[in-house]
Design a protein around this motif. Sequence first.
Motif, PDB file in Angstrom:
ATOM      1  N   GLU A   1      14.052  -4.896  12.887  1.00  0.00           N
ATOM      2  CA  GLU A   1      15.399  -5.445  12.685  1.00  0.00           C
ATOM      3  C   GLU A   1      15.506  -6.899  13.124  1.00  0.00           C
ATOM      4  OE1 GLU A   1      18.132  -4.283  11.087  1.00  0.00           O
ATOM      5  OE2 GLU A   1      16.796  -2.654  10.464  1.00  0.00           O
ATOM      6  N   SER A   2      14.925  -7.243  14.256  1.00  0.00           N
ATOM      7  CA  SER A   2      15.024  -8.617  14.753  1.00  0.00           C
ATOM      8  C   SER A   2      14.371  -9.609  13.790  1.00  0.00           C
ATOM      9  CB  SER A   2      14.406  -8.742  16.141  1.00  0.00           C
ATOM     10  OG  SER A   2      13.030  -8.390  16.100  1.00  0.00           O
ATOM     11  N   TRP A   3      13.334  -9.184  13.088  1.00  0.00           N
ATOM     12  CA  TRP A   3      12.675 -10.067  12.123  1.00  0.00           C
ATOM     13  C   TRP A   3      13.532 -10.238  10.882  1.00  0.00           C
ATOM     14  CZ3 TRP A   3       6.740  -8.941  11.774  1.00  0.00           C
ATOM     15  CH2 TRP A   3       6.172  -9.100  13.039  1.00  0.00           C
ATOM     16  N   LYS A   4      14.238  -9.166  10.463  1.00  0.00           N
ATOM     17  CA  LYS A   4      15.089  -9.257   9.280  1.00  0.00           C
ATOM     18  C   LYS A   4      16.147 -10.332   9.470  1.00  0.00           C
ATOM     19  CE  LYS A   4      14.645  -4.431   7.935  1.00  0.00           C
ATOM     20  NZ  LYS A   4      15.384  -3.185   7.732  1.00  0.00           N
TER      21      LYS A   4
ATOM     22  N   LEU B   1       0.818  -1.219   0.000  1.00  0.00           N
ATOM     23  CA  LEU B   1       0.000   0.000   0.000  1.00  0.00           C
ATOM     24  C   LEU B   1       0.850   1.266   0.000  1.00  0.00           C
ATOM     25  CD1 LEU B   1      -2.855  -0.863   2.509  1.00  0.00           C
ATOM     26  CD2 LEU B   1      -3.105  -0.416   0.069  1.00  0.00           C
ATOM     27  N   CYS B   2       1.986   1.220   0.683  1.00  0.00           N
ATOM     28  CA  CYS B   2       2.860   2.387   0.787  1.00  0.00           C
ATOM     29  C   CYS B   2       3.868   2.476  -0.355  1.00  0.00           C
ATOM     30  CB  CYS B   2       3.595   2.363   2.121  1.00  0.00           C
ATOM     31  SG  CYS B   2       2.494   2.545   3.533  1.00  0.00           S
ATOM     32  N   GLY B   3       3.931   1.425  -1.187  1.00  0.00           N
ATOM     33  CA  GLY B   3       4.857   1.437  -2.315  1.00  0.00           C
ATOM     34  C   GLY B   3       6.312   1.315  -1.891  1.00  0.00           C
ATOM     35  N   ILE B   4       6.555   0.546  -0.826  1.00  0.00           N
ATOM     36  CA  ILE B   4       7.915   0.377  -0.334  1.00  0.00           C
ATOM     37  C   ILE B   4       8.253  -1.111  -0.228  1.00  0.00           C
ATOM     38  CG2 ILE B   4       7.949   2.560   0.922  1.00  0.00           C
ATOM     39  CD1 ILE B   4       7.346   0.998   3.475  1.00  0.00           C
ATOM     40  N   LYS B   5       9.544  -1.394  -0.062  1.00  0.00           N
ATOM     41  CA  LYS B   5       9.979  -2.777   0.114  1.00  0.00           C
ATOM     42  C   LYS B   5       9.595  -3.263   1.505  1.00  0.00           C
ATOM     43  CE  LYS B   5      14.180  -2.078  -2.555  1.00  0.00           C
ATOM     44  NZ  LYS B   5      15.639  -2.088  -2.437  1.00  0.00           N
ATOM     45  N   LEU B   6       9.274  -4.532   1.591  1.00  0.00           N
ATOM     46  CA  LEU B   6       8.943  -5.133   2.879  1.00  0.00           C
ATOM     47  C   LEU B   6      10.076  -4.937   3.875  1.00  0.00           C
ATOM     48  CD1 LEU B   6       7.111  -6.866   4.668  1.00  0.00           C
ATOM     49  CD2 LEU B   6       8.097  -8.890   3.581  1.00  0.00           C
ATOM     50  N   THR B   7      11.310  -5.057   3.420  1.00  0.00           N
ATOM     51  CA  THR B   7      12.459  -4.919   4.326  1.00  0.00           C
ATOM     52  C   THR B   7      12.583  -3.530   4.928  1.00  0.00           C
ATOM     53  OG1 THR B   7      13.904  -4.477   2.432  1.00  0.00           O
ATOM     54  CG2 THR B   7      13.801  -6.751   3.242  1.00  0.00           C
TER      55      THR B   7
ATOM     56  N   THR C   1      16.051 -12.904  11.625  1.00  0.00           N
ATOM     57  CA  THR C   1      15.371 -14.191  11.737  1.00  0.00           C
ATOM     58  C   THR C   1      14.940 -14.708  10.366  1.00  0.00           C
ATOM     59  OG1 THR C   1      14.565 -13.632  13.938  1.00  0.00           O
ATOM     60  CG2 THR C   1      13.422 -15.408  12.793  1.00  0.00           C
ATOM     61  N   LEU C   2      14.457 -13.834   9.513  1.00  0.00           N
ATOM     62  CA  LEU C   2      13.947 -14.234   8.205  1.00  0.00           C
ATOM     63  C   LEU C   2      15.029 -14.247   7.127  1.00  0.00           C
ATOM     64  CD1 LEU C   2      10.603 -12.238   8.228  1.00  0.00           C
ATOM     65  CD2 LEU C   2      10.905 -14.693   8.616  1.00  0.00           C
ATOM     66  N   GLY C   3      16.259 -13.864   7.488  1.00  0.00           N
ATOM     67  CA  GLY C   3      17.342 -13.879   6.511  1.00  0.00           C
ATOM     68  C   GLY C   3      17.438 -12.654   5.641  1.00  0.00           C
ATOM     69  N   TYR C   4      16.941 -11.527   6.115  1.00  0.00           N
ATOM     70  CA  TYR C   4      17.011 -10.268   5.371  1.00  0.00           C
ATOM     71  C   TYR C   4      18.036  -9.341   5.988  1.00  0.00           C
ATOM     72  CZ  TYR C   4      12.588 -11.396   3.035  1.00  0.00           C
ATOM     73  OH  TYR C   4      11.599 -11.968   2.290  1.00  0.00           O
ATOM     74  N   GLU C   5      19.238  -9.845   6.272  1.00  0.00           N
ATOM     75  CA  GLU C   5      20.239  -9.007   6.919  1.00  0.00           C
ATOM     76  C   GLU C   5      20.583  -7.796   6.062  1.00  0.00           C
ATOM     77  OE1 GLU C   5      20.727 -12.296   6.442  1.00  0.00           O
ATOM     78  OE2 GLU C   5      20.806 -13.137   8.457  1.00  0.00           O
ATOM     79  N   LYS C   6      20.555  -7.963   4.747  1.00  0.00           N
ATOM     80  CA  LYS C   6      20.831  -6.872   3.837  1.00  0.00           C
ATOM     81  C   LYS C   6      19.545  -6.489   3.130  1.00  0.00           C
ATOM     82  CE  LYS C   6      25.558  -8.235   3.017  1.00  0.00           C
ATOM     83  NZ  LYS C   6      26.571  -8.576   2.041  1.00  0.00           N
ATOM     84  N   ASP C   7      19.400  -5.216   2.853  1.00  0.00           N
ATOM     85  CA  ASP C   7      18.212  -4.736   2.151  1.00  0.00           C
ATOM     86  C   ASP C   7      18.337  -5.096   0.674  1.00  0.00           C
ATOM     87  OD1 ASP C   7      15.801  -3.451   1.791  1.00  0.00           O
ATOM     88  OD2 ASP C   7      16.731  -1.483   1.525  1.00  0.00           O
ATOM     89  N   PHE C   8      17.407  -5.882   0.161  1.00  0.00           N
ATOM     90  CA  PHE C   8      17.453  -6.327  -1.234  1.00  0.00           C
ATOM     91  C   PHE C   8      16.797  -5.324  -2.136  1.00  0.00           C
ATOM     92  CE2 PHE C   8      17.638 -10.255   1.220  1.00  0.00           C
ATOM     93  CZ  PHE C   8      18.795 -10.805   0.684  1.00  0.00           C
TER      94      PHE C   8
END
Length: 56
Positions: A44-47, A33-39, A49-56
Motif C-alpha cells: 500500500e505504501s508504494w501505491k 508470471l501470476c497473471g495479475i495487475k501490478l497494483t 508513493t507511485l501514484g496508484y491510489e486507485k486500482d487501474f
Amino acid sequence: MAARLEVSQSAIHNWLSGKTKIPMEYYQSIAKLCGIKLTEILPESWKITLGYEKDF
C-alpha cells in the motif's frame, strides 16, 4: 517461479514467509508470471508513493 525470476527457492520462501522483503525490481515480473495487475501485489505504501491510489 524461482527459476523464472532467476532467484533461489529459499529467496521465494523468505519472501512468502515475510522473513525478507521482495526487492522492487521483481514485482513486475511476479505480477506477469501470476497473471495479475501490478497494483494487486504492490505494498500500500508504494501505491501511494507511485501514484496508484486507485486500482487501474
